[in-house]
Write a protein that holds these residues in place. Structure first.
Motif, PDB file in Angstrom:
ATOM      1  N   LEU A 100       0.830  -1.198   0.000  1.00 56.05           N
ATOM      2  CA  LEU A 100       0.000   0.000   0.000  1.00 56.05           C
ATOM      3  C   LEU A 100       0.867   1.252   0.000  1.00 56.05           C
ATOM      4  N   VAL A 101       1.905   1.233   0.820  1.00 50.17           N
ATOM      5  CA  VAL A 101       2.822   2.386   0.843  1.00 50.17           C
ATOM      6  C   VAL A 101       3.469   2.563  -0.529  1.00 50.17           C
ATOM      7  N   ILE A 102       3.870   1.449  -1.130  1.00 54.13           N
ATOM      8  CA  ILE A 102       4.497   1.529  -2.458  1.00 54.13           C
ATOM      9  C   ILE A 102       3.512   2.084  -3.476  1.00 54.13           C
ATOM     10  N   VAL A 103       2.257   1.636  -3.412  1.00 54.27           N
ATOM     11  CA  VAL A 103       1.237   2.127  -4.361  1.00 54.27           C
ATOM     12  C   VAL A 103       1.031   3.623  -4.199  1.00 54.27           C
ATOM     13  N   ILE A 104       0.966   4.083  -2.936  1.00 58.38           N
ATOM     14  CA  ILE A 104       0.784   5.516  -2.705  1.00 58.38           C
ATOM     15  C   ILE A 104       1.968   6.295  -3.275  1.00 58.38           C
ATOM     16  N   VAL A 105       3.166   5.803  -3.018  1.00 60.90           N
ATOM     17  CA  VAL A 105       4.359   6.469  -3.560  1.00 60.90           C
ATOM     18  C   VAL A 105       4.342   6.440  -5.076  1.00 60.90           C
ATOM     19  N   VAL A 106       3.953   5.284  -5.642  1.00 60.66           N
ATOM     20  CA  VAL A 106       3.911   5.164  -7.105  1.00 60.66           C
ATOM     21  C   VAL A 106       2.888   6.127  -7.695  1.00 60.66           C
ATOM     22  N   VAL A 107       1.720   6.240  -7.043  1.00 61.35           N
ATOM     23  CA  VAL A 107       0.688   7.171  -7.537  1.00 61.35           C
ATOM     24  C   VAL A 107       1.226   8.597  -7.543  1.00 61.35           C
ATOM     25  N   ALA A 108       1.870   8.971  -6.437  1.00 59.21           N
ATOM     26  CA  ALA A 108       2.430  10.323  -6.369  1.00 59.21           C
ATOM     27  C   ALA A 108       3.490  10.530  -7.451  1.00 59.21           C
ATOM     28  N   ILE A 109       4.378   9.557  -7.577  1.00 61.29           N
ATOM     29  CA  ILE A 109       5.433   9.670  -8.590  1.00 61.29           C
ATOM     30  C   ILE A 109       4.836   9.671  -9.986  1.00 61.29           C
ATOM     31  N   ALA A 110       3.805   8.827 -10.206  1.00 57.95           N
ATOM     32  CA  ALA A 110       3.203   8.718 -11.533  1.00 57.95           C
ATOM     33  C   ALA A 110       2.576  10.039 -11.954  1.00 57.95           C
ATOM     34  N   PHE A 111       1.812  10.652 -11.044  1.00 52.06           N
ATOM     35  CA  PHE A 111       1.174  11.915 -11.408  1.00 52.06           C
ATOM     36  C   PHE A 111       2.214  13.026 -11.561  1.00 52.06           C
ATOM     37  N   GLY A 112       3.216  13.016 -10.677  1.00 51.40           N
ATOM     38  CA  GLY A 112       4.273  14.010 -10.826  1.00 51.40           C
ATOM     39  C   GLY A 112       5.054  13.827 -12.109  1.00 51.40           C
ATOM     40  N   ALA A 113       5.397  12.571 -12.402  1.00 51.73           N
ATOM     41  CA  ALA A 113       6.161  12.297 -13.620  1.00 51.73           C
ATOM     42  C   ALA A 113       5.345  12.598 -14.862  1.00 51.73           C
ATOM     43  N   SER A 114       4.038  12.234 -14.830  1.00 49.53           N
ATOM     44  CA  SER A 114       3.208  12.482 -16.007  1.00 49.53           C
ATOM     45  C   SER A 114       3.045  13.982 -16.247  1.00 49.53           C
ATOM     46  N   ALA A 115       2.893  14.739 -15.137  1.00 54.43           N
ATOM     47  CA  ALA A 115       2.779  16.188 -15.303  1.00 54.43           C
ATOM     48  C   ALA A 115       4.063  16.773 -15.890  1.00 54.43           C
ATOM     49  N   ARG A 116       5.193  16.255 -15.417  1.00 56.89           N
ATOM     50  CA  ARG A 116       6.469  16.762 -15.928  1.00 56.89           C
ATOM     51  C   ARG A 116       6.695  16.308 -17.367  1.00 56.89           C
ATOM     52  N   LEU A 117       6.389  15.046 -17.650  1.00 57.39           N
ATOM     53  CA  LEU A 117       6.598  14.532 -18.993  1.00 57.39           C
ATOM     54  C   LEU A 117       5.693  15.209 -20.010  1.00 57.39           C
ATOM     55  N   LEU A 118       4.479  15.502 -19.573  1.00 55.37           N
ATOM     56  CA  LEU A 118       3.501  16.075 -20.509  1.00 55.37           C
ATOM     57  C   LEU A 118       3.401  17.588 -20.409  1.00 55.37           C
ATOM     58  N   GLN A 119       4.338  18.198 -19.700  1.00 58.54           N
ATOM     59  CA  GLN A 119       4.322  19.659 -19.614  1.00 58.54           C
ATOM     60  C   GLN A 119       4.376  20.315 -20.994  1.00 58.54           C
ATOM     61  N   PRO A 120       5.201  19.813 -21.936  1.00 57.59           N
ATOM     62  CA  PRO A 120       5.173  20.399 -23.282  1.00 57.59           C
ATOM     63  C   PRO A 120       3.811  20.273 -23.944  1.00 57.59           C
ATOM     64  N   ILE A 121       3.078  19.202 -23.663  1.00 55.42           N
ATOM     65  CA  ILE A 121       1.739  19.046 -24.220  1.00 55.42           C
ATOM     66  C   ILE A 121       0.831  20.156 -23.712  1.00 55.42           C
ATOM     67  N   GLY A 122       1.018  20.514 -22.433  1.00 55.07           N
ATOM     68  CA  GLY A 122       0.223  21.619 -21.888  1.00 55.07           C
ATOM     69  C   GLY A 122       0.497  22.909 -22.620  1.00 55.07           C
ATOM     70  N   ARG A 123       1.791  23.186 -22.910  1.00 56.96           N
ATOM     71  CA  ARG A 123       2.108  24.415 -23.650  1.00 56.96           C
ATOM     72  C   ARG A 123       1.518  24.362 -25.059  1.00 56.96           C
ATOM     73  N   ILE A 124       1.610  23.190 -25.682  1.00 56.84           N
ATOM     74  CA  ILE A 124       1.045  23.059 -27.030  1.00 56.84           C
ATOM     75  C   ILE A 124      -0.467  23.222 -26.974  1.00 56.84           C
ATOM     76  N   GLY A 125      -1.108  22.646 -25.950  1.00 58.32           N
ATOM     77  CA  GLY A 125      -2.557  22.794 -25.812  1.00 58.32           C
ATOM     78  C   GLY A 125      -2.962  24.236 -25.601  1.00 58.32           C
ATOM     79  N   ALA A 126      -2.205  24.955 -24.746  1.00 55.26           N
ATOM     80  CA  ALA A 126      -2.521  26.373 -24.519  1.00 55.26           C
ATOM     81  C   ALA A 126      -2.352  27.179 -25.803  1.00 55.26           C
ATOM     82  N   ALA A 127      -1.280  26.872 -26.563  1.00 61.75           N
ATOM     83  CA  ALA A 127      -1.079  27.568 -27.834  1.00 61.75           C
ATOM     84  C   ALA A 127      -2.204  27.255 -28.809  1.00 61.75           C
ATOM     85  N   ALA A 128      -2.652  25.992 -28.836  1.00 57.39           N
ATOM     86  CA  ALA A 128      -3.759  25.617 -29.713  1.00 57.39           C
ATOM     87  C   ALA A 128      -5.031  26.347 -29.327  1.00 57.39           C
TER      88      ALA A 128
END
Length: 650
Positions: free
Chosen positions: A437-465
């Protein structure tokens, strides 16, 4: 250029702001990536965790099985050595010259003692048997001992009176000489103290000396077998008698073990016997029998009650089973909680009489059946390890094997309830789940943080669109780097540049179209058409054009008058046009162009005719009253003639 209602900017404005959609798309992308990362982590965790759980369960079972095997082997070895030590001690004692001299002296004194009790003494002996012996009921028997155990020979009655019935000591073995003056008492006073002292230092219960006649000339405990004949007396059916009989034809010093059985002279208590022949100067002079109480063997099997210290936990135990598939040592639960044990027997479906035997005689030895898989395998000479059910029908992990002492046919069983093993495993599983459970919680936090960081350029492209969707084509993304996002940003910039080019061409074309349309249709109609109203083809196909041309004879001196008259006629026509809904299209030096029916559904030529007729009548009246130099003429056209100006649909 196709003349359609609306431009690129118009279509964008019709769709509305793109922020919610783009933001939702960004959130969905981040969520999808996060879910993918979480799913990969959870699947990996489940695979690794499942494998670990399986391995842990196998490890726990293997460890428990190994422990049971080791404990069972160690305890079995201890039991074997304990019995072998008893046998060795008996053999050593049987070859001791002092013991040979003792049995010869006691046997001779026994034969010399004539006996003969007074009536009072005989009555006391009979009262003793009546009150304390004949009413005793042995285990497994529904009848009391009865008078058959009362000695009939005078010698037996005499010695039992002085050493049993009239014995003043609470512990009869403490009496060395009753003071009756008999030859036997004189010999007993000499040899008994040494035997009694030796027994105090040993776990043995009693020592019996049987001479060559079968007379039991000495017992330390002075029970009712004292001074009887083992072959012809009241206890001739005892297993001990058969063992002595078997040894009489054997070499001196050989030891015979007698399995646990209820011993009548001991009130039915269970005793284990070690029997050997006594020799003096290589001559057999009698037999030695030493009893081993049930408690001695139980102490060997239970390790003195140290089950948990030995690693058996709360439910584990080691016990011995005989060839009759009954216990030879006490059950652990019986020692710890007798009432709980009796209830467990009832739950296991044992008959009431079996349960009552255990309750009445206070032991599970010879009373508790143990016909289990582990016992059957061990009785067959095999080593058993596995999951099975024990004698209380409880699920256990058991290990069993045969024991070697004296051909008794015993087996030793070590077992622990599966629930105890499961509790350890469940505890481990709970720890593993918490860690997971602790690992899952850590993974969820890391997953959302990593996805936000990985997809940050998508956010800029979306805002430009979104800005492009709102009509802002001055957007430009940085395309530094060599990854897919940089490539996407470059493609986006090229796309926006193409849109700017297209918009510039569209705006130029629109301006040109507006000017062209304004030359043949009213400006308000042009604006309405460009704003998305009716198509120009539909509007002009329904319209009727009325051309008013002014002509007349005049010379140069009349130019000013001519201009004034033209202005009056034009203003009059405009006033009448408003009354008839005619639209002013264009004017030249001599011609004014009007259109009727631009707002109507279907073609109405009569509107144009009525408008022309009204202007004509007004003009005729004005000409007559004012003497105009100019006169109007009218041209009316509708349908294909007018649309032909635009080239059909274009």
């Amino acid at each position: 250029m196709t003349v359609e209602a609306g431009t690129v900017e118009d279509r964008t404005s019709e769709q509305g702001s793109g922020d919610p959609q783009q933001n939702a798309g960004g959130r969905r992308a981040r969520t999808d990536v996060a879910r993918a990362l979480i799913l990969a982590a959870v699947v990996s965790l489940l695979v690794v965790g499942g494998y670990n759980v399986y391995q842990a369960r196998e490890f726990v079972s293997d460890e428990a099985a190994g422990l049971l095997i080791d404990l069972g082997a160690a305890r079995g070895t201890r039991i074997e050595r304990g019995i072998e030590r008893l046998s060795t001690d008996a053999e050593t004692l049987a070859t001791d010259p002092d013991l040979g001299a003792a049995i010869q002296a006691l046997s001779a004194a026994y034969q010399e003692t004539e006996g003969g009790l007074t009536d009072q003494q005989l009555a006391e002996l009979e009262a003793f048997y009546r009150d304390e012996v004949v009413s005793v009921q042995l285990p497994g028997s529904n009848e009391p001992l009865g008078a058959a155990v009362v000695p009939t020979s005078e010698r037996s009655q005499y010695l039992q009176y002085w050493y049993i019935a009239a014995n003043p000591e609470a512990d009869r073995s403490m009496l060395a000489d009753p003071g009756d003056g008999s030859p036997y008492s004189a010999a007993h006073a000499i040899y008994h103290p040494a035997v009694a002292q030796a027994l105090e230092r040993s776990p043995l219960g009693d020592v019996l000396l049987v001479d060559l006649n079968g007379d039991l000339v000495y017992t330390n405990a002075k029970r009712i077998d004292f001074a009887t004949n083992v072959f012809t007396g009241p206890f001739a059916d005892e297993a001990l008698t058969q063992a002595i009989s078997d040894l009489r034809s054997s070499a001196a010093g050989q030891v015979k073990l007698v399995d646990f059985s209820p011993y009548t002279p001991a009130g039915g208590e269970l005793e284990f016997w070690v029997v050997t022949l006594i020799r003096k100067d290589d001559e057999v002079v009698g037999a030695l029998a030493t009893s081993v109480p049930n408690e001695v063997l139980t102490d060997l099997t239970t390790g003195g009650g140290a089950w948990e210290e030995d690693g058996l936990g709360e439910t584990g135990e080691i016990y011995i089973v005989g060839p009759d598939r009954r216990l030879r040592s006490e059950a652990r639960l019986w020692l710890e909680d007798p009432e709980a044990y009796l209830q467990a027997m009832e739950d296991a479906g044992y008959p009431p009489e079996v349960i009552e035997d255990v309750r009445t005689f206070g032991t599970t030895v010879l009373a508790q059946p143990a016909d289990t898989e582990a016992v059957e395998a061990a009785l067959g000479g095999e080593i058993f390890t596995g999951n099975t059910r024990n004698y209380l029908d409880r699920r256990t992990l058991s290990a069993s094997g045969p024991l070697r002492p004296g051909g008794l046919g015993w087996v030793v069983v070590s077992e622990v309830e599966r629930g105890q093993i499961t509790r350890g495993f469940v505890s481990y599983l709970g720890t593993l789940l918490i860690a997971g459970l602790v690992i899952v919680i850590v993974v969820v936090a890391i997953a959302f943080g990593a996805s936000a960081r990985l997809l940050q350029p998508i956010g800029r492209i979306g805002a430009a669109a979104s800005r492009v969707e709102e009509g802002d084509l001055d957007v430009e993304l940085f395309d530094e780097g060599r990854d897919e996002f940089a490539y996407l940003s470059k493609q986006f910039n090229e796309f926006v540049a193409e849109l700017r080019h297209v918009r510039g061409e569209a705006e130029a074309t629109q301006e040109e179209t507006s000017k062209l349309l304004a030359s043949v249709v009213p400006r308000r109609l042009v604006d309405r058409i460009l704003a998305g109203g009716r198509g120009i083809t539909e509007a002009l196909n329904n319209a009727t054009l009325v051309a008013i041309t002014l002509h007349g004879d005049f010379d140069d001196s009349e130019v000013d008058e001519l201009a004034q008259q033209q202005s009056v006629l034009t203003a009059g026509a405009a006033s009448i046009a408003r009354e008839h809904g005619a639209e002013h299209l264009s004017s030249s030096a001599s011609t004014v162009l009007y259109a009727t029916g631009l707002d109507s559904e279907g073609r109405r030529i009569e509107d144009g005719v009525e408008f022309a007729d009204a202007v004509n009548r007004w003009a005729q009246s004005a000409l007559a009253d004012r003497g105009f130099l100019l006169a109007p003429s009218f041209g009316i056209a509708a349908g294909d003639v007018i649309t032909g100006v635009m080239g059909g649909e274009r």
